[in-house]
Design a protein around this motif. Structure first.
Motif, mmCIF file in Angstrom:
data_model
loop_
_atom_site.group_PDB
_atom_site.id
_atom_site.type_symbol
_atom_site.label_atom_id
_atom_site.label_comp_id
_atom_site.label_asym_id
_atom_site.label_seq_id
_atom_site.Cartn_x
_atom_site.Cartn_y
_atom_site.Cartn_z
ATOM 1 N N ASP A 203 48.847 -52.612 46.234
ATOM 2 C CA ASP A 203 49.252 -52.175 47.585
ATOM 3 C C ASP A 203 50.117 -50.923 47.513
ATOM 4 O O ASP A 203 50.974 -50.711 48.378
ATOM 5 C CB ASP A 203 49.999 -53.296 48.301
ATOM 6 N N GLU A 204 49.892 -50.084 46.493
ATOM 7 C CA GLU A 204 50.650 -48.856 46.326
ATOM 8 C C GLU A 204 49.780 -47.649 46.689
ATOM 9 O O GLU A 204 48.671 -47.493 46.169
ATOM 10 C CB GLU A 204 51.166 -48.711 44.890
ATOM 11 N N PHE A 205 50.297 -46.817 47.564
ATOM 12 C CA PHE A 205 49.611 -45.607 48.005
ATOM 13 C C PHE A 205 50.568 -44.423 47.843
ATOM 14 O O PHE A 205 51.795 -44.594 47.769
ATOM 15 C CB PHE A 205 49.187 -45.713 49.472
ATOM 16 N N VAL A 206 49.986 -43.239 47.792
ATOM 17 C CA VAL A 206 50.801 -42.024 47.815
ATOM 18 C C VAL A 206 50.197 -41.062 48.827
ATOM 19 O O VAL A 206 48.993 -41.088 49.097
ATOM 20 C CB VAL A 206 50.888 -41.325 46.429
ATOM 21 N N LEU A 207 51.064 -40.217 49.368
ATOM 22 C CA LEU A 207 50.637 -39.170 50.302
ATOM 23 C C LEU A 207 51.196 -37.852 49.770
ATOM 24 O O LEU A 207 52.405 -37.696 49.612
ATOM 25 C CB LEU A 207 51.165 -39.442 51.707
ATOM 26 N N LEU A 208 50.281 -36.909 49.468
ATOM 27 C CA LEU A 208 50.652 -35.601 48.901
ATOM 28 C C LEU A 208 50.629 -34.551 50.009
ATOM 29 O O LEU A 208 49.611 -34.371 50.682
ATOM 30 C CB LEU A 208 49.674 -35.213 47.792
ATOM 31 N N LEU A 209 51.760 -33.871 50.202
ATOM 32 C CA LEU A 209 51.878 -32.787 51.188
ATOM 33 C C LEU A 209 52.109 -31.487 50.426
ATOM 34 O O LEU A 209 53.240 -31.194 50.004
ATOM 35 C CB LEU A 209 53.043 -33.027 52.154
ATOM 36 N N PRO A 210 51.037 -30.695 50.204
ATOM 37 C CA PRO A 210 51.187 -29.497 49.370
ATOM 38 C C PRO A 210 51.958 -28.370 50.039
ATOM 39 O O PRO A 210 52.348 -27.422 49.369
ATOM 40 C CB PRO A 210 49.737 -29.089 49.105
ATOM 41 N N ARG A 211 52.158 -28.446 51.354
ATOM 42 C CA ARG A 211 52.892 -27.391 52.063
ATOM 43 C C ARG A 211 54.017 -28.044 52.859
ATOM 44 O O ARG A 211 53.882 -28.312 54.051
ATOM 45 C CB ARG A 211 51.964 -26.604 52.987
ATOM 46 N N ALA A 212 55.106 -28.303 52.179
ATOM 47 C CA ALA A 212 56.252 -28.969 52.796
ATOM 48 C C ALA A 212 57.305 -27.932 53.111
ATOM 49 O O ALA A 212 58.249 -27.718 52.362
ATOM 50 C CB ALA A 212 56.800 -30.047 51.868
#
Length: 543
Positions: free
Chosen positions: A456-465
């Protein structure tokens, strides 16, 4: 009854309408198609690859030009802003004279010391005051200076003239600046022109190219000066004649051009060859500074060259910026090369696949797609898996390094998911995970990446923060989506998530540390009561 054309790929279809076509004819068709079709596919793919390669190369050149234009604007703006700062320094010194009927040497020294020129205003070689003295009073002026403790003081160079402008105060009063003590700047036509301009306009004025009297035979540099007029009794005359009648002297700053430009560059990588020319002509005689001391022909042959005129305190400079070889080499040509190599590889592969597809046109593609899917995507949710996420994270960090940007990584761990698995079985749990993945995808931007690491582990990558606030908005949107009830197979489930956020380069310098810090932040969120968001903070760092 309607008839249908024969199907050469169907062994039960007659090629002539009179039964099965002869085996030799079918083999001939297969052979002919097996040569022509792959060749056509190869030529078509190579043509498309060439066009895409040219487009990518043109795009890289345009990107390089845009980046060069930005660097030029940034470099010129630093020059203008720094000179405006120095003008404000002179205005402050002028204010000292306006507030006092007579500024003593000790007062001038104390004021200059509080400015801390070397630390706060690097690039200024000297800050001084030059008095305007009529010929009838010059002897008395010199005697007064000698009475202050300078028995060798004199207004130099020697000679009779109507007006004198000797240096009376100069700070720091040490080193090479002592050579300028007593120098009559009105004797030099270049300095005099700037002094008279400042006198008549009541504004700061910059001189042309000079050699400062502070220079020695060692490390000689081109110099210039900035003047601000001082009027008697702090007056602000409103005409040129009145200003001339009220003038008591000038406060000024002296600059060594190479020291000034090197200070403006600081520790930044040297990407541009900067040349500065005095006035409106570009010649060896008017050149004040050159990063590389190259010939002008070498600079102007560079396609990445900019020539602009800057107005500095009523005086014109021509500033030439040319990209150095390392700047052009830093252009992102990898995309064009990747397209070229990848396009050729794909063209050859497609030609081969076309040839194979004539024998078995579905099996190879299906196997290839399945292998690719299994290698890079999570089987259950369809989201990128850890391998693909790590590749995209590495690419995002590399781009952020080039562009001095920021990358955010959210580590998302579901709260109250285990009871769903324990009480309703893994089938229901899998359906819930798929719905979680769908909501994550609807919560993010097109440029972001949601991935499942496992369980139940997810990640969210935001390349332009660009900002913490923007990342927080995304995180709250995710949390809001996951807090909504889930309707799965007739059951309603209420779960939530603990979210940890870390940034590159603020928190971590590479992807492994970034993931670890985001994971740490997630555990901090979970320990804070679950269903919360926690931004990573280094141990001991104040909030």
């Amino acid at each position: 009854m309607a008839t249908h054309p024969p199907n050469p790929l169907d062994p039960d279809s007659g090629g002539t309408g009179h039964g099965e076509a002869p085996r030799s004819e079918r083999l001939s068709n297969w052979t002919r198609h097996g040569v022509i079709l792959p060749a056509l596919v190869l030529l078509l793919c190579l043509g498309v690859t060439r066009q895409l390669w040219q487009d990518a190369r043109d795009s890289a050149r345009q990107e390089l030009q845009t980046r060069f234009d930005f660097r030029v604007r940034e470099s010129n703006r630093r020059i203008e802003q720094r000179m405006l700062t120095y003008e404000q320094v002179l205005r402050g010194v002028a204010g000292l004279f306006a507030a006092s009927s007579q500024v003593t040497r000790q007062e001038f020294h104390r004021y200059a010391s509080t400015l801390r020129l070397k630390e706060n205003y690097p690039g200024i070689q000297a800050l001084g005051f030059s008095a305007q003295v009529p010929a009838s009073e010059i002897a008395r002026f010199v005697d007064a200076m000698r009475a202050e403790g300078f028995p060798d003081y004199q207004a130099w160079p020697a000679g009779s003239r109507e007006w004198y402008g000797p240096v009376q105060y100069i700070e720091p009063f040490e080193g090479r600046n002592l050579r300028a003590f007593g120098f009559d700047m009105l004797t030099d036509p270049v300095r005099r022109a700037a002094m008279e301009q400042a006198r008549d306009t009541g504004k700061a004025a910059v001189s042309g190219k000079v050699t400062l009297v502070q220079e020695t035979d060692r490390d000689m540099q081109i110099g210039f000066l900035m003047y601000m007029p001082i009027y008697r009794d702090g007056a602000s005359p409103d005409s040129a004649d009145a200003r001339r009648d009220s003038l008591s002297g000038w406060v000024y700053a002296a600059f060594r051009m190479t020291d000034l430009m090197n200070e403006l560059q600081g520790d930044r990588p040297v990407e541009l060859d900067v040349e500065v020319y005095d006035g409106n002509q570009m010649s060896d005689q008017s050149r004040m500074f050159d990063t590389l001391q190259e010939s002008r022909a070498a600079v102007f042959s560079n396609p990445l060259t900019s020539i602009q005129r800057l107005e500095i305190a009523g005086h014109s400079w021509i500033v030439v910026n040319a990209a150095l070889p390392g700047f052009a080499a830093s252009a992102d040509t990898g995309k064009a090369e990747l397209i070229l190599r990848g396009g050729i590889s794909i063209a050859l592969l497609l030609a081969l696949l076309t040839w194979l597809l004539l024998d078995d046109r579905t099996r190879a593609l299906r196997a290839s797609e399945q292998a690719m899917r299994l290698a890079l995507y999570d089987v259950l949710t369809g989201l990128p898996n850890r391998k693909l996420m790590m590749e995209r994270l590495g690419q995002s960090i590399a781009a952020a390094r080039r562009e001095r940007g920021r990358v955010a990584l959210m580590f998302i761990d579901l709260d109250r998911f285990k009871p769903v698995n324990d009480n309703y079985g893994h089938a229901i749990g899998d359906l819930l995970l798929k719905e979680v993945a769908s909501r994550l995808q609807h919560s993010m931007r097109e440029s972001d990446t949601a991935a499942r690491l496992g369980g139940d582990e997810f990640v969210l990558l935001l390349p332009r923060a660009e900002s913490n606030q923007g990342v927080a908005v995304v995180a709250h949107k995710v949390l809001q989506e996951l807090n909504r009830p889930f309707l799965i197979a007739g059951h309603e489930f209420h779960i939530s998530a603990s979210i940890g956020v870390a940034f590159f380069p603020d928190d971590a310098v590479d992807e492994k540390i970034l993931i670890r810090y985001a994971d740490d932040a997630m555990y901090q969120a979970k320990h804070s009561g679950r269903g919360t968001i926690h931004f990573y903070r280094h141990p001991g760092k104040q909030a």
